[in-house]
Design a protein around this motif. Structure first.
Motif, PDB file in Angstrom:
ATOM      1  N   GLU A  41      20.327   0.916   2.644  1.00  9.71           N
ATOM      2  CA  GLU A  41      21.342  -0.251   2.388  1.00  9.71           C
ATOM      3  C   GLU A  41      21.696   0.526   0.957  1.00  9.71           C
ATOM      4  OE1 GLU A  41      21.165  -1.785   3.731  1.00  9.71           O
ATOM      5  OE2 GLU A  41      19.541  -3.440   5.125  1.00  9.71           O
ATOM      6  N   PHE A  42      22.315  -0.311   0.529  1.00 12.42           N
ATOM      7  CA  PHE A  42      23.358  -0.238  -0.881  1.00 12.42           C
ATOM      8  C   PHE A  42      22.709  -1.396  -1.627  1.00 12.42           C
ATOM      9  CE2 PHE A  42      25.971  -3.997   1.058  1.00 12.42           C
ATOM     10  CZ  PHE A  42      26.013  -4.843  -0.929  1.00 12.42           C
ATOM     11  N   ILE A  43      22.674  -1.028  -3.618  1.00 18.90           N
ATOM     12  CA  ILE A  43      21.713  -2.266  -4.070  1.00 18.90           C
ATOM     13  C   ILE A  43      23.009  -1.401  -5.267  1.00 18.90           C
ATOM     14  CG2 ILE A  43      19.154  -1.948  -5.409  1.00 18.90           C
ATOM     15  CD1 ILE A  43      17.846  -1.613  -2.351  1.00 18.90           C
ATOM     16  N   ARG A  44      23.197  -2.472  -5.707  1.00 21.46           N
ATOM     17  CA  ARG A  44      23.669  -2.425  -7.193  1.00 21.46           C
ATOM     18  C   ARG A  44      23.154  -3.244  -8.463  1.00 21.46           C
ATOM     19  NH1 ARG A  44      28.606  -2.682  -5.430  1.00 21.46           N
ATOM     20  NH2 ARG A  44      28.790  -4.498  -6.622  1.00 21.46           N
ATOM     21  N   ILE A  45      22.657  -2.641  -9.376  1.00 20.64           N
ATOM     22  CA  ILE A  45      22.681  -3.589 -10.305  1.00 20.64           C
ATOM     23  C   ILE A  45      23.546  -3.987 -11.709  1.00 20.64           C
ATOM     24  CG2 ILE A  45      20.605  -4.047 -11.894  1.00 20.64           C
ATOM     25  CD1 ILE A  45      18.708  -2.741 -10.861  1.00 20.64           C
ATOM     26  N   GLU A  46      23.856  -4.927 -12.117  1.00 19.86           N
ATOM     27  CA  GLU A  46      25.373  -4.792 -13.443  1.00 19.86           C
ATOM     28  C   GLU A  46      24.810  -5.775 -13.600  1.00 19.86           C
ATOM     29  OE1 GLU A  46      27.046  -7.957 -10.326  1.00 19.86           O
ATOM     30  OE2 GLU A  46      28.094  -6.219  -9.214  1.00 19.86           O
ATOM     31  N   GLU A  47      25.243  -5.065 -15.238  1.00 19.49           N
ATOM     32  CA  GLU A  47      24.901  -5.956 -16.485  1.00 19.49           C
ATOM     33  C   GLU A  47      25.920  -6.917 -16.579  1.00 19.49           C
ATOM     34  OE1 GLU A  47      21.645  -5.146 -17.769  1.00 19.49           O
ATOM     35  OE2 GLU A  47      21.270  -3.621 -16.373  1.00 19.49           O
ATOM     36  N   LEU A  67      24.140  -7.954   5.715  1.00 15.09           N
ATOM     37  CA  LEU A  67      24.559  -9.303   5.727  1.00 15.09           C
ATOM     38  C   LEU A  67      24.520  -8.431   3.833  1.00 15.09           C
ATOM     39  CD1 LEU A  67      22.501 -11.997   7.432  1.00 15.09           C
ATOM     40  CD2 LEU A  67      24.892 -11.547   7.510  1.00 15.09           C
ATOM     41  N   GLU A  68      24.658  -9.237   2.757  1.00 17.92           N
ATOM     42  CA  GLU A  68      24.736  -9.044   1.628  1.00 17.92           C
ATOM     43  C   GLU A  68      24.326 -10.540   0.889  1.00 17.92           C
ATOM     44  OE1 GLU A  68      28.727  -8.014  -0.397  1.00 17.92           O
ATOM     45  OE2 GLU A  68      29.160  -6.599   1.707  1.00 17.92           O
ATOM     46  N   GLY A  69      23.707  -9.740  -0.170  1.00 13.16           N
ATOM     47  CA  GLY A  69      23.014 -10.921  -1.062  1.00 13.16           C
ATOM     48  C   GLY A  69      23.049 -10.249  -2.598  1.00 13.16           C
ATOM     49  N   TYR A  70      22.979 -11.218  -3.568  1.00 13.94           N
ATOM     50  CA  TYR A  70      22.231 -11.388  -4.954  1.00 13.94           C
ATOM     51  C   TYR A  70      20.710 -11.680  -4.971  1.00 13.94           C
ATOM     52  CZ  TYR A  70      27.336 -10.193  -5.178  1.00 13.94           C
ATOM     53  OH  TYR A  70      28.492  -9.698  -5.992  1.00 13.94           O
ATOM     54  N   ALA A  71      20.739 -11.159  -6.361  1.00 16.70           N
ATOM     55  CA  ALA A  71      19.371 -11.383  -6.288  1.00 16.70           C
ATOM     56  C   ALA A  71      19.844 -11.680  -8.386  1.00 16.70           C
ATOM     57  CB  ALA A  71      18.470 -10.310  -6.176  1.00 16.70           C
ATOM     58  N   ARG A  72      18.755 -12.765  -9.377  1.00 19.67           N
ATOM     59  CA  ARG A  72      18.534 -11.872 -10.352  1.00 19.67           C
ATOM     60  C   ARG A  72      17.461 -13.115 -10.766  1.00 19.67           C
ATOM     61  NH1 ARG A  72      24.034 -14.800 -12.890  1.00 19.67           N
ATOM     62  NH2 ARG A  72      22.215 -14.334 -14.983  1.00 19.67           N
ATOM     63  N   VAL A  73      17.167 -12.032 -11.955  1.00 17.93           N
ATOM     64  CA  VAL A  73      15.272 -12.064 -12.625  1.00 17.93           C
ATOM     65  C   VAL A  73      15.538 -13.364 -13.023  1.00 17.93           C
ATOM     66  CG1 VAL A  73      15.151  -9.856 -11.971  1.00 17.93           C
ATOM     67  CG2 VAL A  73      16.424 -10.413 -14.089  1.00 17.93           C
ATOM     68  N   PRO A  75      18.248 -17.021 -14.268  1.00 17.69           N
ATOM     69  CA  PRO A  75      17.085 -17.684 -13.327  1.00 17.69           C
ATOM     70  C   PRO A  75      16.999 -16.875 -11.732  1.00 17.69           C
ATOM     71  CG  PRO A  75      19.405 -18.820 -13.433  1.00 17.69           C
ATOM     72  CD  PRO A  75      18.837 -17.632 -14.705  1.00 17.69           C
ATOM     73  N   GLU A  76      15.310 -16.895 -11.896  1.00 20.23           N
ATOM     74  CA  GLU A  76      14.618 -16.251 -10.965  1.00 20.23           C
ATOM     75  C   GLU A  76      15.235 -16.768  -9.659  1.00 20.23           C
ATOM     76  OE1 GLU A  76      10.300 -14.234  -9.796  1.00 20.23           O
ATOM     77  OE2 GLU A  76      10.670 -16.313 -10.796  1.00 20.23           O
ATOM     78  N   GLY A  77      15.662 -15.243  -8.567  1.00 20.50           N
ATOM     79  CA  GLY A  77      15.979 -16.574  -7.335  1.00 20.50           C
ATOM     80  C   GLY A  77      16.525 -15.084  -6.196  1.00 20.50           C
ATOM     81  N   VAL A  78      16.946 -15.234  -5.205  1.00 21.64           N
ATOM     82  CA  VAL A  78      18.335 -14.533  -4.162  1.00 21.64           C
ATOM     83  C   VAL A  78      18.692 -15.190  -3.521  1.00 21.64           C
ATOM     84  CG1 VAL A  78      16.225 -12.353  -4.366  1.00 21.64           C
ATOM     85  CG2 VAL A  78      15.520 -13.998  -2.999  1.00 21.64           C
ATOM     86  N   SER A  79      19.453 -14.772  -2.665  1.00 17.83           N
ATOM     87  CA  SER A  79      20.538 -15.401  -1.866  1.00 17.83           C
ATOM     88  C   SER A  79      21.237 -14.491  -1.233  1.00 17.83           C
ATOM     89  CB  SER A  79      21.947 -15.522  -3.110  1.00 17.83           C
ATOM     90  OG  SER A  79      22.563 -14.848  -3.234  1.00 17.83           O
ATOM     91  N   ILE A  80      21.311 -14.833   0.174  1.00 13.42           N
ATOM     92  CA  ILE A  80      21.775 -14.128   1.187  1.00 13.42           C
ATOM     93  C   ILE A  80      23.516 -14.576   1.371  1.00 13.42           C
ATOM     94  CG2 ILE A  80      20.711 -15.631   2.958  1.00 13.42           C
ATOM     95  CD1 ILE A  80      20.648 -12.919   4.659  1.00 13.42           C
ATOM     96  N   LEU A  81      24.517 -13.901   2.297  1.00 17.58           N
ATOM     97  CA  LEU A  81      25.964 -14.229   1.543  1.00 17.58           C
ATOM     98  C   LEU A  81      26.138 -14.436   3.604  1.00 17.58           C
ATOM     99  CD1 LEU A  81      27.367 -12.134  -0.894  1.00 17.58           C
ATOM    100  CD2 LEU A  81      26.153 -14.689  -1.549  1.00 17.58           C
ATOM    101  N   ASP A  82      27.205 -15.606   3.496  1.00 17.32           N
ATOM    102  CA  ASP A  82      27.796 -15.703   4.609  1.00 17.32           C
ATOM    103  C   ASP A  82      26.619 -15.656   6.112  1.00 17.32           C
ATOM    104  OD1 ASP A  82      29.993 -15.651   6.411  1.00 17.32           O
ATOM    105  OD2 ASP A  82      30.325 -14.025   6.533  1.00 17.32           O
ATOM    106  N   ALA A  83      25.999 -16.558   5.587  1.00 20.05           N
ATOM    107  CA  ALA A  83      24.515 -16.137   6.460  1.00 20.05           C
ATOM    108  C   ALA A  83      24.040 -17.284   7.914  1.00 20.05           C
ATOM    109  CB  ALA A  83      23.204 -16.693   6.387  1.00 20.05           C
TER     110      ALA A  83
END
Length: 145
Positions: A41-47, A67-73, A75-83
């Motif tokens: 799986e691909f994982i990229r952390i963006e500063e 599928l793809e998603g984003y996470a943030r610490v 505010p804390e949460g995760v998402s899943i896109l186009d689902a």
């Protein structure tokens, strides 16, 4: 819109801890859990600096669908896109099993719900079919035509 059309709709689903709680989410812990599922799986952390903060962009394969998603610490949460609601239910189940600490609640919203100012709703601890039904009810509440 009939039930079959509603079931095929795709949007972003956002999952967060219930207000006042935390999952203790870190990018390292989420990355480790994702790679346990699939080492490719691909994982990229963006500063993003002080204003935007950082974010993690990732891929996840659910029921054979990439599928793809984003996470943030913060505010804390995760998402899943186009689902679809079905994929979102699978993702919520995976979150409960691998990310969300036992006894800590989870809320959800969608891109459409956010646009309509719908409040975050608790993710019910129910069977997968009932969870899909809850996500579909949320989509209906957004007033989709």
């Amino acid at each position: 819109m009939d039930a079959s059309q509603l079931a095929e709709l795709r949007t972003m689903y956002v999952f967060t801890p219930i207000e006042g709680q935390t999952w203790g989410l870190t990018y390292d812990s989420l990355k480790a859990r994702l790679l346990e599922r699939d080492p490719d799986e691909f994982i990229r952390i963006e500063e993003g600096g002080q204003i935007r903060g950082s974010a993690m962009h990732y891929g996840i394969t659910l029921d054979g669908e990439e599928l793809e998603g984003y996470a943030r610490v913060r505010p804390e949460g995760v998402s899943i896109l186009d689902a679809t609601a079905r994929a979102a239910a699978d993702f919520a189940g995976w979150l409960r099993e691998h990310i969300v600490p036992e006894g800590v609640a989870m809320t959800f919203n969608t891109a459409w719900g956010l646009e309509e100012d719908l409040p975050d709703a608790p993710v019910p601890e129910v069977t997968r079919p009932r969870l899909i039904a809850a996500f579909l009810a949320h989509l209906e509440a957004t007033g989709l035509e």
